[in-house]
Design an enzyme around this catalytic site. Structure first.
Site, PDB file in Angstrom:
ATOM      1  N   ASP A 198       0.467  -1.274   0.183  1.00  9.88           N
ATOM      2  CA  ASP A 198       0.301  -0.005   0.083  1.00  9.88           C
ATOM      3  C   ASP A 198       0.910   1.344   0.123  1.00  9.88           C
ATOM      4  OD1 ASP A 198       0.845  -0.223   2.838  1.00  9.88           O
ATOM      5  OD2 ASP A 198      -0.963   0.168   3.962  1.00  9.88           O
ATOM      6  N   SER A 199       1.968   0.936  -0.134  1.00 14.48           N
ATOM      7  CA  SER A 199       2.888   2.740  -0.539  1.00 14.48           C
ATOM      8  C   SER A 199       3.134   2.604  -1.670  1.00 14.48           C
ATOM      9  CB  SER A 199       4.945   1.438  -0.278  1.00 14.48           C
ATOM     10  OG  SER A 199       4.885   0.574  -0.676  1.00 14.48           O
ATOM     11  N   ASP A 218      -0.967  -6.319  -0.774  1.00 16.74           N
ATOM     12  CA  ASP A 218      -1.531  -5.476   0.741  1.00 16.74           C
ATOM     13  C   ASP A 218      -3.040  -5.115   0.733  1.00 16.74           C
ATOM     14  OD1 ASP A 218      -0.092  -4.809   2.945  1.00 16.74           O
ATOM     15  OD2 ASP A 218       1.471  -3.146   1.819  1.00 16.74           O
ATOM     16  N   LYS A 243      -1.423  -8.748   2.868  1.00 19.60           N
ATOM     17  CA  LYS A 243      -0.551  -8.762   3.730  1.00 19.60           C
ATOM     18  C   LYS A 243      -0.994  -8.237   4.409  1.00 19.60           C
ATOM     19  CE  LYS A 243       3.110  -5.974   4.132  1.00 19.60           C
ATOM     20  NZ  LYS A 243       2.206  -4.765   5.144  1.00 19.60           N
ATOM     21  N   GLU A 302      -1.497  -5.026   8.052  1.00 16.94           N
ATOM     22  CA  GLU A 302      -1.312  -4.707   9.571  1.00 16.94           C
ATOM     23  C   GLU A 302      -1.874  -4.616  10.879  1.00 16.94           C
ATOM     24  OE1 GLU A 302       0.261  -0.758   9.176  1.00 16.94           O
ATOM     25  OE2 GLU A 302       0.980  -0.732   6.672  1.00 16.94           O
ATOM     26  N   GLU A 350       8.962  -4.379  11.083  1.00 15.63           N
ATOM     27  CA  GLU A 350       9.449  -3.063  10.603  1.00 15.63           C
ATOM     28  C   GLU A 350       9.646  -2.077  11.421  1.00 15.63           C
ATOM     29  OE1 GLU A 350       6.520  -1.318   7.593  1.00 15.63           O
ATOM     30  OE2 GLU A 350       7.814   0.527   7.741  1.00 15.63           O
TER      31      GLU A 350
HETATM   32  O1  KIV Z   1       3.212  -1.384   1.352  1.00 13.03           O
HETATM   33  C1  KIV Z   1       4.964  -1.284   1.644  1.00 13.03           C
HETATM   34  O2  KIV Z   1       5.318  -1.292   0.896  1.00 13.03           O
HETATM   35  C2  KIV Z   1       5.008  -2.361   3.528  1.00 13.03           C
HETATM   36  C3  KIV Z   1       6.635  -2.500   2.874  1.00 13.03           C
HETATM   37  C4  KIV Z   1       6.496  -1.251   3.675  1.00 13.03           C
HETATM   38  C5  KIV Z   1       6.609  -3.577   4.060  1.00 13.03           C
HETATM   39  O3  KIV Z   1       4.003  -2.760   3.581  1.00 13.03           O
END
Ligand code: KIV
Length: 284
Positions: free
Chosen positions: A49-50, A88, A118, A120, A187
């Site tokens: 989600d970056s 994500d 993934k 969080e 992280e």
């Molecule tokens: O969204 C992302 O790129 C991440 C990484 C920083 C692990 O969650």
């Protein structure tokens, strides 16, 4: 669905850990860069989600939605042949209810083509993780510093410096593993906690800003290639692609202005007879 003959699975990553092989993971969000990072030999690609920040230009990761993530995932999975692709779960796609979380994880699999998702968060998400895993979707956890929650929790702050905070991170990681995650991202956390978790857990711990003792590492592609201006202190830049783009586009602008582009090698002409006939038709 794209045919990917030698593709890696979540089980491969667990096996790599058991054999002491380090796991290299990186983010990608589009077809051309996903093709390149896969060819370069990464084991796992995170459609993070970056993307909200490094691709869409938002100030933080909370602004991206599930539809945008599914589009980025689809672009990546169209390109990848070997690496495990993880999508994500964006902010508010798994927080409202377990049902909605399972539905949205399914969307990333069915529409985005990813192998795993993934999310969080620690202990408070163990029911969500269990339900997604029960639905047949492998889940990667993400504990330590969790950017989606920077407002409500500890901000973009290093985790685990003090024993109480280290204990929090460890309890979260253990619970995420117990809930059935096949791996977890750790992280911006002190290396001591990373070392403890990597040696305690059977699932791979993929570090980002968590020191060298993790089972693998992940970085954001745009930090690695120098294409984002706000990289975190723990990222390492391996190339200056921004400089290469600036140089290329400045040269292009210059050549357009001076008329040296396009040259004869980029230009096509009619055969002489066709040209004469054209001139005859339009002459006068
Ligand atoms: O969204 C992302 O790129 C991440 C990484 C920083 C692990 O969650």
């Amino acid at each position: 669905m794209t045919d990917r003959p030698e593709r890696l699975t979540a089980r491969h990553l667990i096996r790599m850990k058991s054999k002491g092989q380090r796991i290299a993971m990186i983010t990608a969000y589009d077809y051309p860069t996903a093709r390149l990072v896969d060819e370069a030999g990464v084991d796992a690609i995170l459609v993070g989600d970056s993307a909200a920040m490094v691709v869409l230009g938002y100030p933080d990761t909370r602004f991206i939605g599930i539809e945008e993530m599914a589009t980025f995932c689809r672009a990546v999975t169209r390109a990848v042949r070997r690496a495990l692709v993880i999508g994500d779960m964006p902010f508010m796609s798994y927080q409202v209810s377990v049902e909605e979380a399972v539905r949205n994880a399914g969307k990333l699999v069915k529409e985005g083509g990813v192998d795993a998702v993934k999310l969080e968060g620690g202990r408070q998400y163990s029911e969500v993780i269990k339900s997604i895993v029960n639905a047949g979707i492998p889940v990667m956890g993400h504990v330590g510093m969790t950017p989606q929650f920077f407002v409500s929790s500890t901000g973009y702050r290093l985790r685990g410096k003090r024993v109480e905070d280290a204990e929090e991170v460890i309890r979260d990681a253990l619970e995420v593993a117990r809930a059935g995650a096949f791996s977890l991202v750790l992280e911006f956390t002190v290396a001591d906690v990373a070392e403890y978790l990597s040696s305690t857990l059977e699932i791979p711990v993929i570090g980002i800003g968590a020191g060298p003792k993790c089972d693998g590492q992940v970085l954001v592609l745009h930090d690695v290639i120098g294409l984002y201006e706000r990289s975190p202190p723990f990222a390492k830049r391996y190339a200056d692609v921004a400089a290469a783009i600036l140089h290329a586009v400045r040269s292009y602008v210059e050549e357009v202005k001076t008329g040296s582009f396009p040259g004869p090698e980029h230009t096509q002409f009619m055969d002489v007879a066709e040209r004469e006939e054209l001139l005859r038709r339009f002459d006068g």
